[in-house]
Write a protein that holds these residues in place. Structure first.
Motif, PDB file in Angstrom:
ATOM      1  N   GLY A  11       0.929  -1.223  -0.033  1.00 21.48           N
ATOM      2  CA  GLY A  11       0.102   0.049   0.036  1.00 21.48           C
ATOM      3  C   GLY A  11       0.702   1.322   0.047  1.00 21.48           C
ATOM      4  N   SER A  13       1.478   3.109  -2.647  1.00 21.51           N
ATOM      5  CA  SER A  13       0.898   4.268  -3.708  1.00 21.51           C
ATOM      6  C   SER A  13       0.298   5.397  -2.933  1.00 21.51           C
ATOM      7  CB  SER A  13       0.381   3.439  -4.627  1.00 21.51           C
ATOM      8  OG  SER A  13      -0.908   3.197  -4.231  1.00 21.51           O
ATOM      9  N   ILE A  16      -0.704   6.446   4.157  1.00 23.58           N
ATOM     10  CA  ILE A  16       0.187   6.076   5.344  1.00 23.58           C
ATOM     11  C   ILE A  16       1.421   5.349   4.686  1.00 23.58           C
ATOM     12  CG2 ILE A  16       0.625   5.079   7.580  1.00 23.58           C
ATOM     13  CD1 ILE A  16      -2.520   5.574   7.923  1.00 23.58           C
ATOM     14  N   ARG A  37      -1.168   0.611  -8.125  1.00 20.89           N
ATOM     15  CA  ARG A  37      -0.769   1.801  -9.072  1.00 20.89           C
ATOM     16  C   ARG A  37       0.753   1.994  -9.050  1.00 20.89           C
ATOM     17  NH1 ARG A  37      -4.575   5.771  -5.737  1.00 20.89           N
ATOM     18  NH2 ARG A  37      -3.802   4.428  -4.129  1.00 20.89           N
ATOM     19  N   VAL A  56      -2.065  -7.662  -2.911  1.00 23.09           N
ATOM     20  CA  VAL A  56      -1.900  -8.310  -1.903  1.00 23.09           C
ATOM     21  C   VAL A  56      -2.696  -9.581  -1.809  1.00 23.09           C
ATOM     22  CG1 VAL A  56      -0.855  -6.559  -0.212  1.00 23.09           C
ATOM     23  CG2 VAL A  56      -3.271  -7.026  -0.326  1.00 23.09           C
ATOM     24  N   ASN A  82       0.370  -3.095   5.311  1.00 18.01           N
ATOM     25  CA  ASN A  82      -0.499  -2.027   5.522  1.00 18.01           C
ATOM     26  C   ASN A  82      -1.637  -1.790   4.492  1.00 18.01           C
ATOM     27  OD1 ASN A  82      -0.922   0.846   5.793  1.00 18.01           O
ATOM     28  ND2 ASN A  82      -0.041   1.195   3.749  1.00 18.01           N
ATOM     29  N   GLY A  84      -4.999  -1.776   2.554  1.00 17.28           N
ATOM     30  CA  GLY A  84      -6.220  -2.136   3.101  1.00 17.28           C
ATOM     31  C   GLY A  84      -7.109  -1.310   2.444  1.00 17.28           C
ATOM     32  N   SER A 134      -6.225  -0.469  13.083  1.00 19.68           N
ATOM     33  CA  SER A 134      -6.981   0.715  13.301  1.00 19.68           C
ATOM     34  C   SER A 134      -7.473   0.906  14.628  1.00 19.68           C
ATOM     35  CB  SER A 134      -8.169   0.601  12.239  1.00 19.68           C
ATOM     36  OG  SER A 134      -9.197   1.645  12.443  1.00 19.68           O
ATOM     37  N   TYR A 147     -15.188  -3.794   8.231  1.00 25.19           N
ATOM     38  CA  TYR A 147     -14.103  -3.297   8.448  1.00 25.19           C
ATOM     39  C   TYR A 147     -13.485  -3.668   9.800  1.00 25.19           C
ATOM     40  CZ  TYR A 147     -10.685   0.377   8.335  1.00 25.19           C
ATOM     41  OH  TYR A 147      -9.339   1.057   8.536  1.00 25.19           O
ATOM     42  N   PRO A 177      -4.536   3.386  14.234  1.00 20.74           N
ATOM     43  CA  PRO A 177      -4.468   4.923  14.155  1.00 20.74           C
ATOM     44  C   PRO A 177      -6.049   5.330  14.372  1.00 20.74           C
ATOM     45  CG  PRO A 177      -3.318   3.943  12.345  1.00 20.74           C
ATOM     46  CD  PRO A 177      -3.796   2.800  13.051  1.00 20.74           C
ATOM     47  N   VAL A 179      -8.400   8.787  12.998  1.00 20.78           N
ATOM     48  CA  VAL A 179      -8.431   9.497  11.659  1.00 20.78           C
ATOM     49  C   VAL A 179      -7.328   9.955  11.102  1.00 20.78           C
ATOM     50  CG1 VAL A 179      -9.812  11.248  10.206  1.00 20.78           C
ATOM     51  CG2 VAL A 179     -10.906   9.752  12.020  1.00 20.78           C
ATOM     52  N   VAL A 180      -6.772   9.639   9.856  1.00 14.80           N
ATOM     53  CA  VAL A 180      -5.762   9.844   9.427  1.00 14.80           C
ATOM     54  C   VAL A 180      -5.949  10.507   7.995  1.00 14.80           C
ATOM     55  CG1 VAL A 180      -3.253   9.543   8.691  1.00 14.80           C
ATOM     56  CG2 VAL A 180      -4.276   8.196  10.358  1.00 14.80           C
ATOM     57  N   GLU A 183      -6.282   8.788   1.324  1.00 14.98           N
ATOM     58  CA  GLU A 183      -7.248   8.839   0.405  1.00 14.98           C
ATOM     59  C   GLU A 183      -8.245   7.449   0.698  1.00 14.98           C
ATOM     60  OE1 GLU A 183      -5.572   7.520  -3.523  1.00 14.98           O
ATOM     61  OE2 GLU A 183      -4.076   9.019  -3.385  1.00 14.98           O
ATOM     62  N   VAL A 184      -8.387   7.263   1.948  1.00 10.22           N
ATOM     63  CA  VAL A 184      -9.029   6.112   2.441  1.00 10.22           C
ATOM     64  C   VAL A 184     -10.495   6.155   2.293  1.00 10.22           C
ATOM     65  CG1 VAL A 184      -9.255   6.786   4.910  1.00 10.22           C
ATOM     66  CG2 VAL A 184      -9.014   4.192   4.250  1.00 10.22           C
ATOM     67  N   TYR A 197     -19.457  10.294   8.505  1.00  7.77           N
ATOM     68  CA  TYR A 197     -18.018  10.177   8.802  1.00  7.77           C
ATOM     69  C   TYR A 197     -17.504  11.565   8.577  1.00  7.77           C
ATOM     70  CZ  TYR A 197     -13.161   8.341   9.180  1.00  7.77           C
ATOM     71  OH  TYR A 197     -11.893   7.777   9.258  1.00  7.77           O
TER      72      TYR A 197
HETATM   73  P1  NDP Z   1      -5.221   4.896   1.176  1.00 14.79           P
HETATM   74  O1  NDP Z   1      -6.199   4.542   0.422  1.00 14.79           O
HETATM   75  O2  NDP Z   1      -4.311   6.256   0.920  1.00 14.79           O
HETATM   76  O3  NDP Z   1      -3.902   3.681   0.969  1.00 14.79           O
HETATM   77  C1  NDP Z   1      -4.390   2.439   0.883  1.00 14.79           C
HETATM   78  C2  NDP Z   1      -3.208   1.676   0.154  1.00 14.79           C
HETATM   79  O4  NDP Z   1      -3.411   0.283   0.281  1.00 14.79           O
HETATM   80  C3  NDP Z   1      -3.099   2.237  -1.273  1.00 14.79           C
HETATM   81  O5  NDP Z   1      -1.394   2.218  -1.437  1.00 14.79           O
HETATM   82  C4  NDP Z   1      -3.511   1.170  -2.229  1.00 14.79           C
HETATM   83  O6  NDP Z   1      -2.979   1.100  -3.201  1.00 14.79           O
HETATM   84  C5  NDP Z   1      -3.380  -0.067  -1.238  1.00 14.79           C
HETATM   85  N1  NDP Z   1      -4.209  -1.346  -1.567  1.00 14.79           N
HETATM   86  C6  NDP Z   1      -5.320  -1.262  -1.564  1.00 14.79           C
HETATM   87  N2  NDP Z   1      -5.942  -2.731  -1.798  1.00 14.79           N
HETATM   88  C7  NDP Z   1      -4.819  -3.110  -2.177  1.00 14.79           C
HETATM   89  C8  NDP Z   1      -4.497  -4.558  -2.769  1.00 14.79           C
HETATM   90  N3  NDP Z   1      -5.394  -5.275  -3.059  1.00 14.79           N
HETATM   91  N4  NDP Z   1      -3.246  -4.763  -3.287  1.00 14.79           N
HETATM   92  C9  NDP Z   1      -2.099  -3.934  -2.949  1.00 14.79           C
HETATM   93  N5  NDP Z   1      -2.146  -2.890  -2.393  1.00 14.79           N
HETATM   94  C10 NDP Z   1      -3.637  -2.319  -2.274  1.00 14.79           C
HETATM   95  O7  NDP Z   1      -5.436   4.865   2.802  1.00 14.79           O
HETATM   96  P2  NDP Z   1      -4.613   4.712   4.174  1.00 14.79           P
HETATM   97  O8  NDP Z   1      -3.100   5.144   3.860  1.00 14.79           O
HETATM   98  O9  NDP Z   1      -5.301   5.479   5.345  1.00 14.79           O
HETATM   99  O10 NDP Z   1      -4.802   3.255   4.401  1.00 14.79           O
HETATM  100  C11 NDP Z   1      -3.676   2.253   4.872  1.00 14.79           C
HETATM  101  C12 NDP Z   1      -4.018   1.318   6.066  1.00 14.79           C
HETATM  102  O11 NDP Z   1      -4.308   2.257   7.195  1.00 14.79           O
HETATM  103  C13 NDP Z   1      -5.365   0.478   5.568  1.00 14.79           C
HETATM  104  O12 NDP Z   1      -5.076  -0.493   6.013  1.00 14.79           O
HETATM  105  C14 NDP Z   1      -6.473   1.432   6.385  1.00 14.79           C
HETATM  106  O13 NDP Z   1      -7.350   0.403   6.862  1.00 14.79           O
HETATM  107  C15 NDP Z   1      -5.625   1.858   7.542  1.00 14.79           C
HETATM  108  N6  NDP Z   1      -6.050   2.874   8.374  1.00 14.79           N
HETATM  109  C16 NDP Z   1      -6.397   4.088   7.774  1.00 14.79           C
HETATM  110  C17 NDP Z   1      -6.875   5.130   8.782  1.00 14.79           C
HETATM  111  C18 NDP Z   1      -7.367   6.362   8.460  1.00 14.79           C
HETATM  112  O14 NDP Z   1      -7.736   7.186   8.967  1.00 14.79           O
HETATM  113  N7  NDP Z   1      -6.679   6.752   7.102  1.00 14.79           N
HETATM  114  C19 NDP Z   1      -7.203   4.819  10.189  1.00 14.79           C
HETATM  115  C20 NDP Z   1      -6.559   3.444  10.544  1.00 14.79           C
HETATM  116  C21 NDP Z   1      -6.404   2.427   9.788  1.00 14.79           C
HETATM  117  P3  NDP Z   1      -3.387   0.768  -4.701  1.00 14.79           P
HETATM  118  O15 NDP Z   1      -4.878   1.151  -4.831  1.00 14.79           O
HETATM  119  O16 NDP Z   1      -2.438   1.476  -5.769  1.00 14.79           O
HETATM  120  O17 NDP Z   1      -3.217  -0.914  -4.950  1.00 14.79           O
END
Ligand code: NDP
Length: 241
Positions: A11, A13, A16, A37, A56, A82, A84, A134, A147, A177, A179-180, A183-184, A197
Protein backbone atom coordinates in the motif's frame (compact mmCIF):
# COMPACT_ATOMS: atom_id res chain seq x y z
CA UNK A 1 29.16 3.99 4.42
CA UNK A 2 27.36 0.76 5.43
CA UNK A 3 24.00 0.49 3.72
CA UNK A 4 20.95 0.32 5.96
CA UNK A 5 18.72 -2.76 5.63
CA UNK A 6 15.88 -3.13 3.17
CA UNK A 7 12.38 -2.19 4.30
CA UNK A 8 9.17 -3.21 2.51
CA UNK A 9 5.77 -1.53 2.38
CA UNK A 10 2.45 -2.73 0.98
CA UNK A 11 0.00 0.00 0.00
CA UNK A 12 2.94 2.29 -0.77
CA UNK A 13 1.12 4.22 -3.51
CA UNK A 14 -0.74 6.62 -1.19
CA UNK A 15 -1.55 7.67 2.35
CA UNK A 16 0.26 6.10 5.30
CA UNK A 17 2.19 3.60 3.16
CA UNK A 18 3.53 6.39 0.96
CA UNK A 19 4.56 8.39 4.06
CA UNK A 20 6.34 5.38 5.53
CA UNK A 21 8.21 4.74 2.28
CA UNK A 22 9.35 8.38 2.24
CA UNK A 23 10.28 8.52 5.95
CA UNK A 24 12.34 5.32 5.88
CA UNK A 25 13.93 6.32 2.58
CA UNK A 26 14.90 9.70 4.07
CA UNK A 27 16.48 7.75 6.94
CA UNK A 28 18.69 5.96 4.39
CA UNK A 29 16.89 2.64 3.83
CA UNK A 30 16.38 0.99 0.47
CA UNK A 31 12.62 0.49 0.06
CA UNK A 32 10.52 -2.16 -1.66
CA UNK A 33 7.23 -0.47 -2.55
CA UNK A 34 4.20 -2.59 -3.44
CA UNK A 35 0.70 -1.61 -4.58
CA UNK A 36 -1.42 -1.84 -7.72
CA UNK A 37 -0.83 1.75 -8.94
CA UNK A 38 2.82 1.48 -9.96
CA UNK A 39 2.85 4.93 -11.65
CA UNK A 40 2.11 6.63 -8.32
CA UNK A 41 4.97 4.83 -6.60
CA UNK A 42 7.42 5.48 -9.42
CA UNK A 43 6.51 9.17 -9.51
CA UNK A 44 7.81 9.52 -5.93
CA UNK A 45 11.31 8.94 -7.32
CA UNK A 46 12.80 7.55 -4.09
CA UNK A 47 16.48 6.57 -4.27
CA UNK A 48 17.32 2.86 -3.85
CA UNK A 49 13.69 1.90 -4.30
CA UNK A 50 12.02 -0.92 -6.17
CA UNK A 51 8.38 -0.34 -7.14
CA UNK A 52 6.41 -3.46 -7.98
CA UNK A 53 2.81 -3.88 -9.01
CA UNK A 54 1.48 -6.28 -6.40
CA UNK A 55 -2.05 -7.11 -5.37
CA UNK A 56 -1.82 -8.44 -1.80
CA UNK A 57 -4.48 -11.01 -2.64
CA UNK A 58 -1.87 -12.72 -4.84
CA UNK A 59 0.35 -14.68 -2.45
CA UNK A 60 2.85 -15.68 -5.13
CA UNK A 61 3.22 -12.09 -6.38
CA UNK A 62 4.23 -10.79 -2.93
CA UNK A 63 6.64 -13.67 -2.42
CA UNK A 64 8.23 -12.96 -5.81
CA UNK A 65 8.46 -9.21 -5.11
CA UNK A 66 10.25 -9.82 -1.80
CA UNK A 67 12.65 -12.27 -3.48
CA UNK A 68 13.40 -9.78 -6.30
CA UNK A 69 14.16 -6.95 -3.89
CA UNK A 70 16.20 -9.15 -1.54
CA UNK A 71 18.36 -10.25 -4.48
CA UNK A 72 19.37 -6.59 -4.90
CA UNK A 73 19.42 -5.18 -1.37
CA UNK A 74 19.65 -8.17 0.99
CA UNK A 75 17.02 -9.38 3.49
CA UNK A 76 13.92 -7.41 4.38
CA UNK A 77 14.44 -6.18 7.95
CA UNK A 78 11.11 -4.33 8.24
CA UNK A 79 7.79 -5.19 6.61
CA UNK A 80 4.87 -2.77 6.85
CA UNK A 81 1.74 -4.90 6.40
CA UNK A 82 -0.40 -1.93 5.45
CA UNK A 83 -2.53 -2.33 2.30
CA UNK A 84 -6.22 -2.16 3.10
CA UNK A 85 -9.62 -0.88 2.03
CA UNK A 86 -12.38 0.65 4.15
CA UNK A 87 -15.76 0.06 2.55
CA UNK A 88 -17.62 1.53 5.49
CA UNK A 89 -21.40 1.18 5.28
CA UNK A 90 -24.61 0.46 7.11
CA UNK A 91 -24.54 -3.34 7.19
CA UNK A 92 -28.24 -3.52 6.36
CA UNK A 93 -27.70 -1.98 2.95
CA UNK A 94 -24.13 -3.03 2.19
CA UNK A 95 -23.68 -5.26 -0.87
CA UNK A 96 -21.96 -8.52 0.20
CA UNK A 97 -19.34 -8.00 -2.52
CA UNK A 98 -17.94 -5.21 -0.32
CA UNK A 99 -17.51 -7.70 2.56
CA UNK A 100 -15.67 -10.08 0.25
CA UNK A 101 -13.29 -7.37 -0.89
CA UNK A 102 -12.45 -6.20 2.63
CA UNK A 103 -12.03 -9.73 3.94
CA UNK A 104 -9.79 -10.72 1.00
CA UNK A 105 -7.55 -7.64 1.18
CA UNK A 106 -7.56 -6.78 4.90
CA UNK A 107 -7.27 -10.32 6.29
CA UNK A 108 -6.02 -12.78 3.64
CA UNK A 109 -3.80 -10.08 2.11
CA UNK A 110 -2.35 -9.42 5.56
CA UNK A 111 -1.54 -13.13 5.99
CA UNK A 112 0.03 -13.31 2.52
CA UNK A 113 2.24 -10.33 3.33
CA UNK A 114 3.24 -11.68 6.71
CA UNK A 115 4.06 -15.05 5.18
CA UNK A 116 6.38 -13.48 2.59
CA UNK A 117 8.91 -12.39 5.25
CA UNK A 118 8.21 -14.34 8.42
CA UNK A 119 10.33 -17.43 7.84
CA UNK A 120 13.35 -15.42 6.69
CA UNK A 121 13.16 -13.25 9.81
CA UNK A 122 12.87 -16.37 11.99
CA UNK A 123 15.98 -17.87 10.39
CA UNK A 124 17.94 -14.64 10.80
CA UNK A 125 16.63 -14.17 14.37
CA UNK A 126 15.87 -10.52 13.69
CA UNK A 127 13.32 -8.29 11.98
CA UNK A 128 10.36 -6.00 12.60
CA UNK A 129 6.80 -6.38 11.35
CA UNK A 130 4.36 -3.48 11.56
CA UNK A 131 0.74 -4.65 11.32
CA UNK A 132 -1.80 -2.01 10.23
CA UNK A 133 -4.94 -2.35 12.30
CA UNK A 134 -7.01 0.69 13.32
CA UNK A 135 -8.83 2.22 16.23
CA UNK A 136 -11.61 0.14 14.61
CA UNK A 137 -9.60 -2.93 15.70
CA UNK A 138 -10.00 -1.88 19.34
CA UNK A 139 -13.64 -0.75 19.39
CA UNK A 140 -16.61 -1.31 17.10
CA UNK A 141 -18.66 1.23 15.17
CA UNK A 142 -22.16 0.28 13.98
CA UNK A 143 -21.48 1.45 10.42
CA UNK A 144 -18.03 -0.22 10.19
CA UNK A 145 -19.18 -3.80 10.86
CA UNK A 146 -17.07 -5.85 8.44
CA UNK A 147 -14.20 -3.34 8.44
CA UNK A 148 -14.07 -3.67 12.25
CA UNK A 149 -14.15 -7.45 11.83
CA UNK A 150 -11.10 -7.33 9.58
CA UNK A 151 -9.21 -5.03 11.94
CA UNK A 152 -10.07 -7.15 15.01
CA UNK A 153 -8.62 -10.01 12.97
CA UNK A 154 -5.40 -8.02 12.52
CA UNK A 155 -5.24 -7.30 16.25
CA UNK A 156 -5.73 -10.98 17.14
CA UNK A 157 -3.17 -12.21 14.61
CA UNK A 158 -0.69 -9.54 15.69
CA UNK A 159 -0.86 -10.51 19.34
CA UNK A 160 -0.57 -14.20 18.50
CA UNK A 161 2.44 -13.75 16.22
CA UNK A 162 4.03 -11.30 18.65
CA UNK A 163 4.07 -14.10 21.22
CA UNK A 164 5.16 -16.69 18.66
CA UNK A 165 7.94 -14.59 17.09
CA UNK A 166 9.31 -13.39 20.44
CA UNK A 167 11.26 -16.69 20.58
CA UNK A 168 12.96 -15.63 17.34
CA UNK A 169 13.82 -12.08 18.42
CA UNK A 170 11.39 -10.70 15.80
CA UNK A 171 9.34 -7.65 16.80
CA UNK A 172 5.65 -7.29 15.95
CA UNK A 173 4.12 -3.83 16.33
CA UNK A 174 0.42 -3.25 15.81
CA UNK A 175 -0.75 0.17 14.66
CA UNK A 176 -4.15 1.50 15.70
CA UNK A 177 -4.59 4.95 14.19
CA UNK A 178 -7.69 7.04 14.46
CA UNK A 179 -8.56 9.44 11.65
CA UNK A 180 -5.63 10.08 9.29
CA UNK A 181 -5.86 12.33 6.22
CA UNK A 182 -5.36 9.91 3.28
CA UNK A 183 -7.29 8.59 0.28
CA UNK A 184 -9.02 6.02 2.50
CA UNK A 185 -12.47 7.64 2.22
CA UNK A 186 -12.45 7.07 -1.55
CA UNK A 187 -13.33 3.49 -0.63
CA UNK A 188 -16.54 4.49 1.16
CA UNK A 189 -19.30 4.11 -1.41
CA UNK A 190 -22.25 4.44 0.97
CA UNK A 191 -23.21 8.12 0.78
CA UNK A 192 -24.87 8.42 4.18
CA UNK A 193 -22.00 6.71 5.97
CA UNK A 194 -19.53 8.94 4.16
CA UNK A 195 -21.46 12.10 5.08
CA UNK A 196 -21.65 11.08 8.76
CA UNK A 197 -17.95 10.19 8.84
CA UNK A 198 -17.03 13.56 7.35
CA UNK A 199 -19.28 15.39 9.81
CA UNK A 200 -17.54 13.68 12.74
CA UNK A 201 -14.16 14.46 11.21
CA UNK A 202 -14.99 18.18 11.04
CA UNK A 203 -16.07 18.08 14.71
CA UNK A 204 -12.63 16.77 15.72
CA UNK A 205 -10.83 19.40 13.62
CA UNK A 206 -9.70 16.97 10.90
CA UNK A 207 -7.42 13.96 10.91
CA UNK A 208 -3.72 13.79 11.70
CA UNK A 209 -1.19 13.66 8.87
CA UNK A 210 0.23 10.33 7.62
CA UNK A 211 3.70 11.66 8.44
CA UNK A 212 2.79 11.65 12.14
CA UNK A 213 2.25 7.91 11.87
CA UNK A 214 5.40 7.28 9.82
CA UNK A 215 7.59 9.31 12.18
CA UNK A 216 6.52 7.37 15.27
CA UNK A 217 7.03 4.15 13.30
CA UNK A 218 10.59 5.11 12.41
CA UNK A 219 11.27 5.95 16.03
CA UNK A 220 9.88 2.57 17.17
CA UNK A 221 11.93 0.78 14.52
CA UNK A 222 15.11 2.57 15.58
CA UNK A 223 14.82 1.38 19.20
CA UNK A 224 17.25 -1.45 20.00
CA UNK A 225 16.00 -4.84 18.73
CA UNK A 226 15.34 -6.01 22.30
CA UNK A 227 12.96 -3.08 22.94
CA UNK A 228 9.46 -3.54 21.56
CA UNK A 229 6.69 -0.95 21.44
CA UNK A 230 3.86 -3.46 21.14
CA UNK A 231 1.13 -1.09 19.95
CA UNK A 232 0.94 2.42 18.59
CA UNK A 233 -2.49 3.99 19.08
CA UNK A 234 -2.37 7.49 17.61
CA UNK A 235 -5.41 9.68 17.01
CA UNK A 236 -6.34 13.33 16.67
CA UNK A 237 -6.44 14.83 20.16
CA UNK A 238 -10.08 15.79 19.68
CA UNK A 239 -11.18 12.36 18.41
CA UNK A 240 -13.61 11.03 21.03
CA UNK A 241 -14.62 7.74 19.35
P1 NDP B 1 -5.10 4.96 1.21
O1 NDP B 1 -6.35 4.63 0.51
O2 NDP B 1 -4.44 6.25 0.95
O3 NDP B 1 -4.04 3.79 0.99
C1 NDP B 1 -4.40 2.44 0.84
C2 NDP B 1 -3.25 1.73 0.16
O4 NDP B 1 -3.55 0.34 0.08
C3 NDP B 1 -3.02 2.23 -1.25
O5 NDP B 1 -1.63 2.36 -1.47
C4 NDP B 1 -3.58 1.11 -2.11
O6 NDP B 1 -2.83 1.03 -3.32
C5 NDP B 1 -3.30 -0.09 -1.24
N1 NDP B 1 -4.13 -1.24 -1.58
C6 NDP B 1 -5.47 -1.36 -1.48
N2 NDP B 1 -5.86 -2.57 -1.93
C7 NDP B 1 -4.73 -3.21 -2.31
C8 NDP B 1 -4.48 -4.48 -2.86
N3 NDP B 1 -5.47 -5.35 -3.12
N4 NDP B 1 -3.21 -4.83 -3.13
C9 NDP B 1 -2.20 -3.97 -2.88
N5 NDP B 1 -2.36 -2.75 -2.36
C10 NDP B 1 -3.63 -2.37 -2.09
O7 NDP B 1 -5.46 4.83 2.77
P2 NDP B 1 -4.60 4.75 4.11
O8 NDP B 1 -3.21 5.12 3.88
O9 NDP B 1 -5.40 5.46 5.11
O10 NDP B 1 -4.72 3.19 4.43
C11 NDP B 1 -3.63 2.36 4.76
C12 NDP B 1 -4.05 1.42 5.87
O11 NDP B 1 -4.33 2.20 7.04
C13 NDP B 1 -5.31 0.61 5.59
O12 NDP B 1 -5.11 -0.73 6.04
C14 NDP B 1 -6.37 1.30 6.43
O13 NDP B 1 -7.39 0.42 6.81
C15 NDP B 1 -5.53 1.73 7.62
N6 NDP B 1 -6.08 2.80 8.45
C16 NDP B 1 -6.36 4.05 7.93
C17 NDP B 1 -6.86 5.03 8.74
C18 NDP B 1 -7.21 6.38 8.21
O14 NDP B 1 -7.94 7.14 8.88
N7 NDP B 1 -6.73 6.80 7.06
C19 NDP B 1 -7.10 4.82 10.18
C20 NDP B 1 -6.75 3.49 10.63
C21 NDP B 1 -6.26 2.54 9.80
P3 NDP B 1 -3.40 0.66 -4.78
O15 NDP B 1 -4.81 1.13 -4.84
O16 NDP B 1 -2.45 1.41 -5.69
O17 NDP B 1 -3.24 -0.81 -4.87
Amino acid sequence: MTKKPLVAVTGASSGIGEAVARTFSDAGHPVLMMARRIDKMESMGLPDSICLEVDVRDRDAIKAAVADAEAVYGPVDMMFVNAGVARLADIGRQPPEEWDEMIDINTKGVMNTLHSVMNGMMERKTGTIFMMSSIAGRKVYPDHTVYCGTKYFVHAVSESIREYLSDYNVRVIVLSPGVVETEVLSGVLDEQTLAEYKENKVKMGGGIGPEHVSEIMLHSYQMPQNALIQEICITPTRQKF
